[in-house]
Scaffold this motif. Structure first.
Motif, mmCIF file in Angstrom:
data_model
loop_
_atom_site.group_PDB
_atom_site.id
_atom_site.type_symbol
_atom_site.label_atom_id
_atom_site.label_comp_id
_atom_site.label_asym_id
_atom_site.label_seq_id
_atom_site.Cartn_x
_atom_site.Cartn_y
_atom_site.Cartn_z
ATOM 1 N N GLU A 97 0.988 -1.110 -0.073
ATOM 2 C CA GLU A 97 0.043 0.000 0.138
ATOM 3 C C GLU A 97 0.835 1.318 0.097
ATOM 4 O O GLU A 97 0.368 2.406 -0.479
ATOM 5 C CB GLU A 97 -1.028 0.015 1.092
ATOM 6 C CG GLU A 97 -2.267 -0.988 1.313
ATOM 7 C CD GLU A 97 -2.935 -0.678 2.317
ATOM 8 O OE1 GLU A 97 -3.615 0.459 2.474
ATOM 9 O OE2 GLU A 97 -3.422 -1.712 2.927
ATOM 10 N N ILE A 98 2.137 1.129 0.389
ATOM 11 C CA ILE A 98 2.987 2.434 0.394
ATOM 12 C C ILE A 98 3.201 2.872 -1.019
ATOM 13 O O ILE A 98 3.651 3.995 -1.315
ATOM 14 C CB ILE A 98 4.415 2.185 1.067
ATOM 15 C CG1 ILE A 98 5.302 1.383 0.355
ATOM 16 C CG2 ILE A 98 4.011 2.015 2.509
ATOM 17 C CD1 ILE A 98 6.602 1.307 1.015
ATOM 18 N N GLN A 99 2.742 1.916 -1.999
ATOM 19 C CA GLN A 99 2.941 2.414 -3.525
ATOM 20 C C GLN A 99 1.756 3.686 -3.735
ATOM 21 O O GLN A 99 1.919 4.338 -4.813
ATOM 22 C CB GLN A 99 2.826 1.292 -4.462
ATOM 23 C CG GLN A 99 4.112 0.479 -4.232
ATOM 24 C CD GLN A 99 3.864 -0.618 -5.178
ATOM 25 O OE1 GLN A 99 4.233 -0.707 -6.430
ATOM 26 N NE2 GLN A 99 3.322 -1.728 -4.660
ATOM 27 N N GLU A 106 7.382 1.842 -7.998
ATOM 28 C CA GLU A 106 7.806 0.431 -8.049
ATOM 29 C C GLU A 106 9.158 0.134 -7.632
ATOM 30 O O GLU A 106 9.622 -0.672 -7.029
ATOM 31 C CB GLU A 106 7.348 -0.110 -9.396
ATOM 32 C CG GLU A 106 7.590 -1.656 -9.550
ATOM 33 C CD GLU A 106 7.241 -2.244 -10.978
ATOM 34 O OE1 GLU A 106 7.422 -3.598 -11.013
ATOM 35 O OE2 GLU A 106 6.576 -1.486 -11.696
ATOM 36 N N THR A 107 10.050 1.008 -8.344
ATOM 37 C CA THR A 107 11.610 1.104 -7.848
ATOM 38 C C THR A 107 11.713 1.012 -6.632
ATOM 39 O O THR A 107 12.431 0.197 -6.030
ATOM 40 C CB THR A 107 12.313 1.979 -8.931
ATOM 41 O OG1 THR A 107 12.046 1.662 -10.241
ATOM 42 C CG2 THR A 107 13.753 1.814 -8.861
ATOM 43 N N LYS A 108 11.548 2.014 -5.855
ATOM 44 C CA LYS A 108 11.776 2.314 -4.576
ATOM 45 C C LYS A 108 10.852 1.223 -3.779
ATOM 46 O O LYS A 108 11.369 0.873 -2.973
ATOM 47 C CB LYS A 108 11.166 3.705 -4.282
ATOM 48 C CG LYS A 108 11.682 4.298 -2.760
ATOM 49 C CD LYS A 108 11.219 5.516 -2.299
ATOM 50 C CE LYS A 108 11.992 6.591 -2.870
ATOM 51 N NZ LYS A 108 11.911 7.786 -2.554
ATOM 52 N N TYR A 109 9.763 0.923 -4.078
ATOM 53 C CA TYR A 109 9.089 -0.075 -3.290
ATOM 54 C C TYR A 109 10.052 -1.306 -3.474
ATOM 55 O O TYR A 109 10.078 -2.001 -2.212
ATOM 56 C CB TYR A 109 7.676 -0.357 -3.871
ATOM 57 C CG TYR A 109 6.820 -1.531 -3.274
ATOM 58 C CD1 TYR A 109 6.345 -1.244 -2.105
ATOM 59 C CD2 TYR A 109 6.956 -2.745 -4.166
ATOM 60 C CE1 TYR A 109 5.705 -2.528 -1.411
ATOM 61 C CE2 TYR A 109 6.208 -3.809 -3.453
ATOM 62 C CZ TYR A 109 5.798 -3.903 -2.301
ATOM 63 O OH TYR A 109 5.258 -4.890 -1.543
ATOM 64 N N ASN A 110 10.193 -1.580 -4.539
ATOM 65 C CA ASN A 110 11.064 -2.830 -4.804
ATOM 66 C C ASN A 110 12.451 -3.066 -3.694
ATOM 67 O O ASN A 110 12.637 -4.067 -3.128
ATOM 68 C CB ASN A 110 11.263 -3.372 -5.976
ATOM 69 C CG ASN A 110 10.407 -3.759 -6.809
ATOM 70 O OD1 ASN A 110 9.466 -4.415 -6.260
ATOM 71 N ND2 ASN A 110 10.247 -3.444 -8.211
ATOM 72 N N LYS A 111 13.109 -1.870 -3.538
ATOM 73 C CA LYS A 111 14.011 -1.735 -2.770
ATOM 74 C C LYS A 111 13.788 -1.844 -1.111
ATOM 75 O O LYS A 111 14.520 -2.320 -0.432
ATOM 76 C CB LYS A 111 14.818 -0.524 -3.195
ATOM 77 C CG LYS A 111 16.146 -0.231 -2.438
ATOM 78 C CD LYS A 111 16.939 1.330 -2.738
ATOM 79 C CE LYS A 111 18.254 1.360 -1.908
ATOM 80 N NZ LYS A 111 18.672 2.377 -2.432
ATOM 81 N N VAL A 112 12.603 -1.246 -0.685
ATOM 82 C CA VAL A 112 12.572 -1.078 0.450
ATOM 83 C C VAL A 112 11.425 -2.092 1.283
ATOM 84 O O VAL A 112 11.531 -2.248 2.265
ATOM 85 C CB VAL A 112 11.938 0.196 1.051
ATOM 86 C CG1 VAL A 112 12.971 1.646 0.469
ATOM 87 C CG2 VAL A 112 10.459 0.600 0.218
ATOM 88 N N ALA A 113 10.662 -2.821 0.314
ATOM 89 C CA ALA A 113 9.581 -3.722 0.771
ATOM 90 C C ALA A 113 10.257 -4.703 1.525
ATOM 91 O O ALA A 113 9.675 -5.262 2.734
ATOM 92 C CB ALA A 113 9.132 -4.550 -0.405
ATOM 93 N N PRO A 114 11.596 -5.284 1.336
ATOM 94 C CA PRO A 114 11.951 -6.493 2.249
ATOM 95 C C PRO A 114 12.421 -5.986 3.548
ATOM 96 O O PRO A 114 12.517 -6.658 4.656
ATOM 97 C CB PRO A 114 13.201 -6.738 1.455
ATOM 98 C CG PRO A 114 13.027 -6.539 0.193
ATOM 99 C CD PRO A 114 12.181 -5.091 0.231
#
Length: 118
Positions: A97-99, A106-114
Protein backbone atom coordinates in the motif's frame (compact mmCIF):
# COMPACT_ATOMS: atom_id res chain seq x y z
CA UNK A 1 45.77 31.19 67.58
CA UNK A 2 42.89 28.86 68.38
CA UNK A 3 40.55 31.30 66.73
CA UNK A 4 42.60 31.21 63.50
CA UNK A 5 42.50 27.38 63.40
CA UNK A 6 38.78 27.36 64.04
CA UNK A 7 38.23 29.93 61.30
CA UNK A 8 40.37 27.85 58.89
CA UNK A 9 38.34 24.70 59.63
CA UNK A 10 35.09 26.58 59.08
CA UNK A 11 36.35 27.92 55.74
CA UNK A 12 37.50 24.45 54.65
CA UNK A 13 34.08 23.05 55.64
CA UNK A 14 32.30 25.73 53.62
CA UNK A 15 34.48 24.98 50.57
CA UNK A 16 33.68 21.25 50.87
CA UNK A 17 29.95 22.00 51.12
CA UNK A 18 30.11 24.20 48.02
CA UNK A 19 32.04 21.53 46.09
CA UNK A 20 29.56 18.85 47.20
CA UNK A 21 26.68 21.05 46.04
CA UNK A 22 28.31 21.60 42.65
CA UNK A 23 28.96 17.87 42.21
CA UNK A 24 25.37 17.05 43.15
CA UNK A 25 24.03 19.64 40.72
CA UNK A 26 26.21 18.34 37.86
CA UNK A 27 25.29 14.71 38.51
CA UNK A 28 21.56 15.46 38.60
CA UNK A 29 21.57 17.74 35.56
CA UNK A 30 23.58 15.41 33.30
CA UNK A 31 21.57 13.91 30.42
CA UNK A 32 20.36 10.42 31.08
CA UNK A 33 21.14 7.64 28.64
CA UNK A 34 18.76 4.71 28.50
CA UNK A 35 19.68 1.29 27.15
CA UNK A 36 16.61 0.05 25.31
CA UNK A 37 18.15 -3.36 24.67
CA UNK A 38 18.05 -4.47 28.31
CA UNK A 39 14.67 -5.73 29.46
CA UNK A 40 12.54 -3.60 27.16
CA UNK A 41 10.39 -4.70 24.26
CA UNK A 42 10.47 -2.75 21.02
CA UNK A 43 6.90 -1.43 21.30
CA UNK A 44 7.30 0.20 24.71
CA UNK A 45 10.86 1.43 24.34
CA UNK A 46 11.11 5.08 23.41
CA UNK A 47 13.86 6.52 21.24
CA UNK A 48 16.21 8.44 23.52
CA UNK A 49 19.13 8.85 21.19
CA UNK A 50 19.60 9.57 17.54
CA UNK A 51 21.98 6.63 17.36
CA UNK A 52 19.16 4.15 17.88
CA UNK A 53 19.74 1.00 15.91
CA UNK A 54 16.88 0.06 13.57
CA UNK A 55 15.54 -3.46 13.92
CA UNK A 56 14.35 -4.91 10.63
CA UNK A 57 11.78 -5.38 9.37
CA UNK A 58 10.33 -1.99 10.40
CA UNK A 59 6.59 -1.96 11.05
CA UNK A 60 5.10 0.85 8.96
CA UNK A 61 2.00 0.95 11.19
CA UNK A 62 3.93 1.67 14.40
CA UNK A 63 7.26 3.22 13.36
CA UNK A 64 7.88 6.90 13.93
CA UNK A 65 8.84 9.29 11.17
CA UNK A 66 12.43 9.30 12.48
CA UNK A 67 12.62 5.50 12.42
CA UNK A 68 11.20 5.31 8.90
CA UNK A 69 13.67 7.94 7.67
CA UNK A 70 16.53 5.66 8.79
CA UNK A 71 15.37 2.83 6.53
CA UNK A 72 17.77 2.58 3.61
CA UNK A 73 15.94 3.75 0.52
CA UNK A 74 13.43 6.03 2.29
CA UNK A 75 13.99 9.76 2.59
CA UNK A 76 12.71 12.05 5.33
CA UNK A 77 10.06 13.20 2.88
CA UNK A 78 8.97 9.59 2.27
CA UNK A 79 8.86 8.92 6.02
CA UNK A 80 6.71 12.01 6.57
CA UNK A 81 4.38 10.93 3.75
CA UNK A 82 4.03 7.40 5.18
CA UNK A 83 3.10 8.73 8.62
CA UNK A 84 0.70 11.31 7.13
CA UNK A 85 -0.96 8.64 4.98
CA UNK A 86 -1.28 6.38 8.03
CA UNK A 87 -2.89 9.17 10.04
CA UNK A 88 -5.37 10.05 7.25
CA UNK A 89 -6.29 6.63 5.87
CA UNK A 90 -5.55 4.39 8.84
CA UNK A 91 -3.34 1.36 9.32
CA UNK A 92 -1.73 -0.27 6.32
CA UNK A 93 -3.14 -3.70 5.52
CA UNK A 94 0.01 -4.71 3.62
CA UNK A 95 3.35 -3.19 2.72
CA UNK A 96 2.44 -2.79 -0.97
CA UNK A 97 0.00 0.00 0.00
CA UNK A 98 2.93 2.39 0.36
CA UNK A 99 2.94 2.54 -3.44
CA UNK A 100 -0.21 4.68 -3.09
CA UNK A 101 2.01 7.42 -1.66
CA UNK A 102 3.32 9.97 -4.15
CA UNK A 103 7.06 9.52 -4.59
CA UNK A 104 7.12 5.81 -3.79
CA UNK A 105 6.99 4.04 -7.10
CA UNK A 106 7.71 0.47 -8.08
CA UNK A 107 11.50 0.88 -8.07
CA UNK A 108 11.65 2.38 -4.58
CA UNK A 109 9.04 -0.08 -3.34
CA UNK A 110 11.07 -3.05 -4.59
CA UNK A 111 14.12 -1.71 -2.74
CA UNK A 112 12.44 -1.05 0.62
CA UNK A 113 9.72 -3.73 0.74
CA UNK A 114 11.99 -6.43 2.23
CA UNK A 115 12.88 -4.01 5.04
CA UNK A 116 9.25 -3.26 5.99
CA UNK A 117 6.33 -5.10 7.55
CA UNK A 118 2.81 -4.45 8.85
Amino acid sequence: MKSDKKQSFVMIGIVFLILAGIMLYVSLSAPRVYDNSVGADSKSAAAYTEEEEIKYPVNINTASEEQLAKVEGLSKKDAFAIVAYREQIGQFRNVSEIQNIKGIGETKYNKVAPLLTV
